[in-house]
Design an enzyme around this catalytic site. Sequence first.
Site, PDB file in Angstrom:
ATOM      1  N   LYS A 104       1.627  10.323  11.295  1.00  0.00           N
ATOM      2  CA  LYS A 104       1.741   8.996  11.011  1.00  0.00           C
ATOM      3  C   LYS A 104       2.993   8.484  11.871  1.00  0.00           C
ATOM      4  O   LYS A 104       3.864   8.774  11.999  1.00  0.00           O
ATOM      5  CB  LYS A 104       2.142   8.949   9.374  1.00  0.00           C
ATOM      6  CG  LYS A 104       2.435   7.400   8.791  1.00  0.00           C
ATOM      7  CD  LYS A 104       1.054   6.968   8.677  1.00  0.00           C
ATOM      8  CE  LYS A 104       0.925   5.428   8.315  1.00  0.00           C
ATOM      9  NZ  LYS A 104       0.553   4.595   9.780  1.00  0.00           N
ATOM     10  N   GLN A 125      10.333   9.955  13.938  1.00  0.00           N
ATOM     11  CA  GLN A 125       9.355   9.824  12.850  1.00  0.00           C
ATOM     12  C   GLN A 125       9.385  10.766  11.720  1.00  0.00           C
ATOM     13  O   GLN A 125       9.023  10.787  10.772  1.00  0.00           O
ATOM     14  CB  GLN A 125       8.064   9.387  13.554  1.00  0.00           C
ATOM     15  CG  GLN A 125       7.380   8.510  12.636  1.00  0.00           C
ATOM     16  CD  GLN A 125       7.315   7.056  12.686  1.00  0.00           C
ATOM     17  OE1 GLN A 125       7.524   6.544  13.800  1.00  0.00           O
ATOM     18  NE2 GLN A 125       7.255   6.232  11.588  1.00  0.00           N
ATOM     19  N   LYS A 128      12.239  10.399   9.545  1.00  0.00           N
ATOM     20  CA  LYS A 128      12.240   9.325   8.902  1.00  0.00           C
ATOM     21  C   LYS A 128      11.073   9.042   7.837  1.00  0.00           C
ATOM     22  O   LYS A 128      11.343   8.786   6.668  1.00  0.00           O
ATOM     23  CB  LYS A 128      11.675   8.145   9.970  1.00  0.00           C
ATOM     24  CG  LYS A 128      11.564   6.630   9.526  1.00  0.00           C
ATOM     25  CD  LYS A 128      11.006   5.615  10.166  1.00  0.00           C
ATOM     26  CE  LYS A 128      11.190   5.471  11.872  1.00  0.00           C
ATOM     27  NZ  LYS A 128      10.855   4.369  12.275  1.00  0.00           N
ATOM     28  N   LYS A 140       3.483   9.311  17.079  1.00  0.00           N
ATOM     29  CA  LYS A 140       3.664   7.876  17.825  1.00  0.00           C
ATOM     30  C   LYS A 140       2.807   7.779  18.932  1.00  0.00           C
ATOM     31  O   LYS A 140       2.333   8.846  19.550  1.00  0.00           O
ATOM     32  CB  LYS A 140       5.278   7.910  18.251  1.00  0.00           C
ATOM     33  CG  LYS A 140       5.740   6.403  18.397  1.00  0.00           C
ATOM     34  CD  LYS A 140       6.052   6.039  17.201  1.00  0.00           C
ATOM     35  CE  LYS A 140       6.548   4.410  17.511  1.00  0.00           C
ATOM     36  NZ  LYS A 140       7.350   4.107  16.327  1.00  0.00           N
ATOM     37  N   GLY A 179       1.173  -0.125  13.729  1.00  0.00           N
ATOM     38  CA  GLY A 179       1.938  -0.934  14.822  1.00  0.00           C
ATOM     39  C   GLY A 179       3.299  -0.628  15.159  1.00  0.00           C
ATOM     40  O   GLY A 179       3.817   0.210  14.630  1.00  0.00           O
ATOM     41  N   ASP A 180       3.681  -1.346  16.197  1.00  0.00           N
ATOM     42  CA  ASP A 180       5.016  -0.969  16.759  1.00  0.00           C
ATOM     43  C   ASP A 180       5.418  -2.433  17.774  1.00  0.00           C
ATOM     44  O   ASP A 180       4.435  -3.273  17.584  1.00  0.00           O
ATOM     45  CB  ASP A 180       5.263   0.164  17.185  1.00  0.00           C
ATOM     46  CG  ASP A 180       6.658   0.700  17.468  1.00  0.00           C
ATOM     47  OD1 ASP A 180       7.217   1.242  16.431  1.00  0.00           O
ATOM     48  OD2 ASP A 180       7.273   0.510  18.692  1.00  0.00           O
ATOM     49  N   THR A 224       9.571  -3.789   7.066  1.00  0.00           N
ATOM     50  CA  THR A 224      10.769  -3.040   7.882  1.00  0.00           C
ATOM     51  C   THR A 224      11.870  -3.734   7.899  1.00  0.00           C
ATOM     52  O   THR A 224      12.949  -3.147   7.437  1.00  0.00           O
ATOM     53  CB  THR A 224      10.407  -2.737   9.422  1.00  0.00           C
ATOM     54  OG1 THR A 224       8.941  -2.427   9.312  1.00  0.00           O
ATOM     55  CG2 THR A 224      11.023  -1.747  10.057  1.00  0.00           C
ATOM     56  N   ASN A 255       8.812  -8.990  14.767  1.00  0.00           N
ATOM     57  CA  ASN A 255       8.260  -8.697  13.143  1.00  0.00           C
ATOM     58  C   ASN A 255       9.477  -8.180  12.293  1.00  0.00           C
ATOM     59  O   ASN A 255       9.795  -8.764  11.332  1.00  0.00           O
ATOM     60  CB  ASN A 255       7.292  -7.753  13.185  1.00  0.00           C
ATOM     61  CG  ASN A 255       6.635  -7.666  11.922  1.00  0.00           C
ATOM     62  OD1 ASN A 255       6.400  -8.386  11.158  1.00  0.00           O
ATOM     63  ND2 ASN A 255       6.783  -6.225  11.398  1.00  0.00           N
ATOM     64  N   SER A 392       3.322   1.364   4.881  1.00  0.00           N
ATOM     65  CA  SER A 392       2.171   1.880   5.315  1.00  0.00           C
ATOM     66  C   SER A 392       1.670   3.027   4.502  1.00  0.00           C
ATOM     67  O   SER A 392       0.357   3.306   4.362  1.00  0.00           O
ATOM     68  CB  SER A 392       2.450   2.652   6.826  1.00  0.00           C
ATOM     69  OG  SER A 392       2.261   1.734   7.873  1.00  0.00           O
TER      70      SER A 392
HETATM   71  N1  GLU Z   1       6.109   1.757  13.907  1.00  0.00           N
HETATM   72  C1  GLU Z   1       6.846   1.782  12.714  1.00  0.00           C
HETATM   73  C2  GLU Z   1       7.977   2.818  12.723  1.00  0.00           C
HETATM   74  O1  GLU Z   1       8.799   2.804  13.862  1.00  0.00           O
HETATM   75  C3  GLU Z   1       6.007   2.010  11.380  1.00  0.00           C
HETATM   76  C4  GLU Z   1       5.131   3.081  11.716  1.00  0.00           C
HETATM   77  C5  GLU Z   1       4.057   2.996  10.493  1.00  0.00           C
HETATM   78  O2  GLU Z   1       3.885   2.126   9.811  1.00  0.00           O
HETATM   79  O3  GLU Z   1       3.192   4.146  10.582  1.00  0.00           O
HETATM   80  O4  GLU Z   1       8.406   3.522  11.835  1.00  0.00           O
END
Ligand code: GLU
Length: 460
Positions: A104, A125, A128, A140, A179-180, A224, A255, A392
């Site tokens: 994810k 990630q 996190k 990612k 997204g990112d 976020t 965002n 998410s």
């Molecule tokens: N890109 C965001 C992050 O850095 C969100 C990732 C997501 O929602 O899967 O955590």
Amino acid sequence: MDLLNGNSVEQRNRANDYVHEVYEMVKKRNPGEKEFLQATREIFDSLRPVFLKHPEFIHNGILERITEPDRVITFRVAWEDDVGKVQVNRGFRVQFNNSIGPYKGGIRFHPTVNSSIMKFLAFEQTFKNALTGQPIGAGKGGSDFNPKGKSEREVMRFTQSFITELSKYIGPDMDVPAGDIGVGKREIGYMFGQYNRLKGGYEAGVFTGKDPNHGGSLGRKEATGYGTVYFVEEMLKQTGDSFAGKNVIVSGSGNVAIYAMEKAIECGATVLACSDSGGYIYDPNGINVETVKQIKEFTNQRIQDYLKFHKNAVYYEGCRNIWSVVCDIALPCATQNELVEEDAKLLIQNGVKAIGEGANMPCTEEAVLAFQAKGVLFGPAKAANAGGVAVSAMEMSQNSMRLSWSLEEVDEKLKQVMKNIFESCHEAAASYGSPGNLVVGANIAGFLKVADAMVAHGIH
Ligand code: GLU
């Protein structure tokens, strides 16, 4: 409890040697991958005391395994631009770790995207996503495609080409992108449409960050930025303080930045400045977020255009200079390594009290150390910006249940997740000998969850 006491010199040496040896191995295996090595170095530094208490992690080779992605997928993305010229970009998906759930993480479209940046983001990630307490693994992806200056149709053709290849590797129980930077609900919409077209079905749970009118979660867009402010509120609460009456600066105007500003203002703060890659605006009356939304969310202009609407505001060239604005709280919400030691020193000199990382790894290692040395409250990205991926995961739940939660329900859950993250970081820092150090706390708390699952699932 001081864990370092009660351990023999041999045990300590063993833990130190282990961390050192694995880091040397990672360095050798990933030559020149500056950002990836930076992210691993920070984790390694935090984890030493963990191996004193948990020699089984050494025995199971957890550090060697957790730093090597499950797989890195790289592919060509060919597409035709508006004048009929064939363009080629490089696509990536790094599936880092799926011990606690499907891969994810977001997809980034930006010209700086390369293997090192993809790997650092996917690696971070891992920790996190574990911190959110939800069942999500880590990945990612992205491309060096630059959406700036591209027409709507070019973005669509590129995105369709990108997902045509990536569709082979993702799925609601396999890997769930979102997204990112450079990827919002428009791009997710194109990805979702193309994916369903290829698969011949409707797999709502394959992407998150979808439009709430067609399968997305309310509150995802805000999550976020709001989450970062909720996290910083928790840090401030510890010292009997809050956002009320504070001067805040927020780098970026995408965002994350927009919704961090919105929530900070709602909490009683004044946001004095925000930026884009060209420069920053300073508004002594406080930034008007609705204007920034108008400029950035809807019309995609430069932040400089803010001056057309607010005559008292001033524009300064060069986004880095934003850190010279005197403030109580700084929220770096733009991109990696945007705040270096010099900037940290300037902020400290100007009396900054708290930092919350809304972007991924926006502060360099030296900058983080400078803040910590002066007792500035520091909320690291893995914890402070986990709100986006947390919502998410809530979108995934809603998709599985085929129902939608209200904005209030999502926001309440987000607040609770951010509070829990703060508490687990705080507790882990204290019980592993670094009270108050949330960098160490976040790394340890995230690591423990994933490492336990890895031990349970056997060596692979
Ligand atoms: N890109 C965001 C992050 O850095 C969100 C990732 C997501 O929602 O899967 O955590």
